[in-house]
Design a protein around this motif. Structure first.
Motif, mmCIF file in Angstrom:
data_model
loop_
_atom_site.group_PDB
_atom_site.id
_atom_site.type_symbol
_atom_site.label_atom_id
_atom_site.label_comp_id
_atom_site.label_asym_id
_atom_site.label_seq_id
_atom_site.Cartn_x
_atom_site.Cartn_y
_atom_site.Cartn_z
ATOM 1 N N LEU A 67 -4.726 -24.506 11.575
ATOM 2 C CA LEU A 67 -5.859 -24.240 12.459
ATOM 3 C C LEU A 67 -7.127 -23.980 11.641
ATOM 4 C CD1 LEU A 67 -4.218 -21.986 15.198
ATOM 5 C CD2 LEU A 67 -5.018 -24.347 15.452
ATOM 6 N N GLY A 68 -6.977 -23.285 10.527
ATOM 7 C CA GLY A 68 -8.124 -23.064 9.650
ATOM 8 C C GLY A 68 -8.646 -24.377 9.078
ATOM 9 N N ALA A 69 -7.726 -25.284 8.763
ATOM 10 C CA ALA A 69 -8.131 -26.593 8.263
ATOM 11 C C ALA A 69 -8.901 -27.359 9.332
ATOM 12 C CB ALA A 69 -6.903 -27.386 7.824
ATOM 13 N N ALA A 70 -8.395 -27.326 10.567
ATOM 14 C CA ALA A 70 -9.073 -28.018 11.665
ATOM 15 C C ALA A 70 -10.470 -27.462 11.882
ATOM 16 C CB ALA A 70 -8.245 -27.894 12.947
ATOM 17 N N GLN A 71 -10.608 -26.161 11.735
ATOM 18 C CA GLN A 71 -11.922 -25.535 11.919
ATOM 19 C C GLN A 71 -12.876 -25.912 10.788
ATOM 20 O OE1 GLN A 71 -11.722 -21.329 12.448
ATOM 21 N NE2 GLN A 71 -13.910 -21.086 12.676
ATOM 22 N N ARG A 72 -12.383 -25.893 9.549
ATOM 23 C CA ARG A 72 -13.248 -26.218 8.419
ATOM 24 C C ARG A 72 -13.658 -27.690 8.410
ATOM 25 N NH1 ARG A 72 -9.404 -23.229 5.784
ATOM 26 N NH2 ARG A 72 -8.770 -24.894 4.363
ATOM 27 N N LEU A 73 -12.867 -28.527 9.057
ATOM 28 C CA LEU A 73 -13.237 -29.929 9.162
ATOM 29 C C LEU A 73 -14.303 -30.165 10.223
ATOM 30 C CD1 LEU A 73 -9.673 -31.434 8.728
ATOM 31 C CD2 LEU A 73 -11.645 -31.917 7.253
ATOM 32 N N GLY A 74 -14.700 -29.092 10.904
ATOM 33 C CA GLY A 74 -15.858 -29.148 11.788
ATOM 34 C C GLY A 74 -15.600 -29.676 13.179
ATOM 35 N N ARG A 75 -14.343 -29.743 13.598
ATOM 36 C CA ARG A 75 -14.045 -30.307 14.904
ATOM 37 C C ARG A 75 -13.859 -29.249 15.992
ATOM 38 N NH1 ARG A 75 -12.345 -35.689 14.586
ATOM 39 N NH2 ARG A 75 -13.247 -36.592 12.698
ATOM 40 N N PHE A 76 -13.537 -28.019 15.589
ATOM 41 C CA PHE A 76 -13.188 -26.994 16.572
ATOM 42 C C PHE A 76 -13.864 -25.670 16.219
ATOM 43 C CE2 PHE A 76 -9.730 -30.042 16.342
ATOM 44 C CZ PHE A 76 -9.557 -30.381 17.674
ATOM 45 N N GLY A 77 -14.257 -24.914 17.244
ATOM 46 C CA GLY A 77 -14.882 -23.627 17.051
ATOM 47 C C GLY A 77 -13.882 -22.487 17.062
ATOM 48 N N HIS A 78 -14.367 -21.275 16.760
ATOM 49 C CA HIS A 78 -13.502 -20.097 16.664
ATOM 50 C C HIS A 78 -12.755 -19.830 17.966
ATOM 51 C CE1 HIS A 78 -14.840 -18.591 12.722
ATOM 52 N NE2 HIS A 78 -16.028 -19.068 13.047
ATOM 53 N N THR A 79 -13.443 -19.892 19.089
ATOM 54 C CA THR A 79 -12.828 -19.542 20.371
ATOM 55 C C THR A 79 -11.701 -20.504 20.721
ATOM 56 O OG1 THR A 79 -14.921 -18.624 21.164
ATOM 57 C CG2 THR A 79 -13.259 -19.157 22.811
ATOM 58 N N GLU A 80 -11.941 -21.784 20.524
ATOM 59 C CA GLU A 80 -10.903 -22.765 20.844
ATOM 60 C C GLU A 80 -9.708 -22.627 19.905
ATOM 61 O OE1 GLU A 80 -10.807 -27.293 22.475
ATOM 62 O OE2 GLU A 80 -12.272 -26.821 20.921
ATOM 63 N N ILE A 81 -9.976 -22.352 18.638
ATOM 64 C CA ILE A 81 -8.892 -22.149 17.679
ATOM 65 C C ILE A 81 -8.011 -20.975 18.093
ATOM 66 C CG2 ILE A 81 -8.403 -21.342 15.327
ATOM 67 C CD1 ILE A 81 -9.023 -24.273 15.395
ATOM 68 N N GLN A 82 -8.636 -19.871 18.525
ATOM 69 C CA GLN A 82 -7.873 -18.705 18.962
ATOM 70 C C GLN A 82 -7.066 -19.002 20.225
ATOM 71 O OE1 GLN A 82 -7.300 -15.668 17.540
ATOM 72 N NE2 GLN A 82 -8.309 -16.590 15.757
ATOM 73 N N SER A 83 -7.613 -19.801 21.101
ATOM 74 C CA SER A 83 -6.891 -20.191 22.312
ATOM 75 C C SER A 83 -5.649 -20.998 21.967
ATOM 76 C CB SER A 83 -7.815 -21.006 23.229
ATOM 77 O OG SER A 83 -7.114 -21.466 24.363
ATOM 78 N N VAL A 84 -5.794 -21.931 21.028
ATOM 79 C CA VAL A 84 -4.646 -22.730 20.600
ATOM 80 C C VAL A 84 -3.603 -21.835 19.944
ATOM 81 C CG1 VAL A 84 -3.893 -24.571 19.052
ATOM 82 C CG2 VAL A 84 -6.010 -24.841 20.355
ATOM 83 N N LEU A 85 -4.041 -20.919 19.093
ATOM 84 C CA LEU A 85 -3.108 -20.016 18.404
ATOM 85 C C LEU A 85 -2.312 -19.186 19.406
ATOM 86 C CD1 LEU A 85 -1.970 -18.692 15.874
ATOM 87 C CD2 LEU A 85 -3.982 -17.196 15.825
ATOM 88 N N GLU A 86 -2.981 -18.627 20.384
ATOM 89 C CA GLU A 86 -2.292 -17.807 21.376
ATOM 90 C C GLU A 86 -1.262 -18.626 22.145
ATOM 91 O OE1 GLU A 86 -3.241 -14.722 25.076
ATOM 92 O OE2 GLU A 86 -4.841 -15.976 24.254
#
Length: 253
Positions: free
Chosen positions: A189-208
């Protein structure tokens, strides 16, 4: 599971992206999925990571980790090395093997340097945790595993070293599996975020949304025999192999 504070904090440290084992350099093919526009939404990302958990992390890496944890607890070095060799054999993409063995060597080095201290031994039933079992020579297997990695006697894959370290530090087997699986997911998820495709809120939603999958996968495979270790994720492996020759790469894998 354990309620001992020291072991619990050790599990948190092992699952934290702050642990300097190089995990931030690995995307395990996720970068190539994004390069080829195969992932566009949070639902796509969620589905991919759930597939990773069910097809790779659970039946392959969790089995390896749990088997290594058990072999370490029994002080059986040959059995431990056999688990490592099995994981190496079933991990097909070269970049995946290299990422895993580099991280394993680094974790082993951290333990050897004293950066990850052990917990005080406790008897069975004390705070719900079994005491770490010594190896046949009177000590745990972390040093023996480190020697085997340094002399190229074993590949030293990260889940295997993780299993040895967590067992020797008093972390229960299921808890160790959960920590590793959680770390794997947050790393991608951190990789997806650093690649600029996803924001913090969406990443947390996926993690949950993936937490129940992490739990189910670990509980299903924690008691599997090492001989059952297998990975079946053909497209993920193809993405990993394509990534080796990609012209644009931010991650090592």
């Amino acid at each position: 599971m354990t309620t001992d504070p020291g072991s619990f904090l050790t599990a948190l440290r092992l699952s934290d992206s702050f642990l300097p084992v190089g995990g931030y350099t690995a995307s395990y093919g996720l970068e190539q999925y994004l390069n080829e526009d195969r992932i566009e939404t949070g639902d796509d990302l969620r589905a991919l990571l759930a597939a990773y958990l069910r097809r790779v992390v659970g039946p392959c890496e969790t089995v390896a980790l749990a088997s290594a944890h058990a072999a370490s607890g029994d002080g059986e070095l040959e059995r431990l090395l056999a688990v490592d060799e099995r994981l190496h054999a079933v991990t097909m993409p070269r970049e995946f093997r290299e990422s895993s063995t580099k991280a394993g060597a680094k974790l082993s080095e951290l333990v050897g340097s004293g950066s990850i201290e052990g917990a005080e031994p406790r008897e069975e039933g004390d705070a719900g945790r079994a005491a770490p079992s010594p190896a046949a020579d009177g000590g745990d297997l972390t040093a023996a595993m480190a020697d085997a990695i340094e002399t190229d006697a074993t590949p030293g894959h990260y889940p295997v070293v993780f299993g040895v370290v967590s067992q020797s530090r008093g972390v229960a087997r299921l808890e160790a599996c959960l920590s590793h699986a959680y770390s794997f997911v947050t790393g991608l998820l951190g990789a997806a975020q650093r690649l600029g495709r996803f924001g913090h809120t969406e990443i947390q939603s996926v993690l949950e949304s993936l937490e129940p999958v992490i739990t189910a996968v670990c509980e299903r495979h924690v008691d599997d025999d090492a001989a059952a270790m297998a990975s079946f994720a053909p497209l993920a492996e193809i993405m990993g192999m394509r990534h080796e020759r990609a012209g644009r790469r931010l991650f090592m894998s």
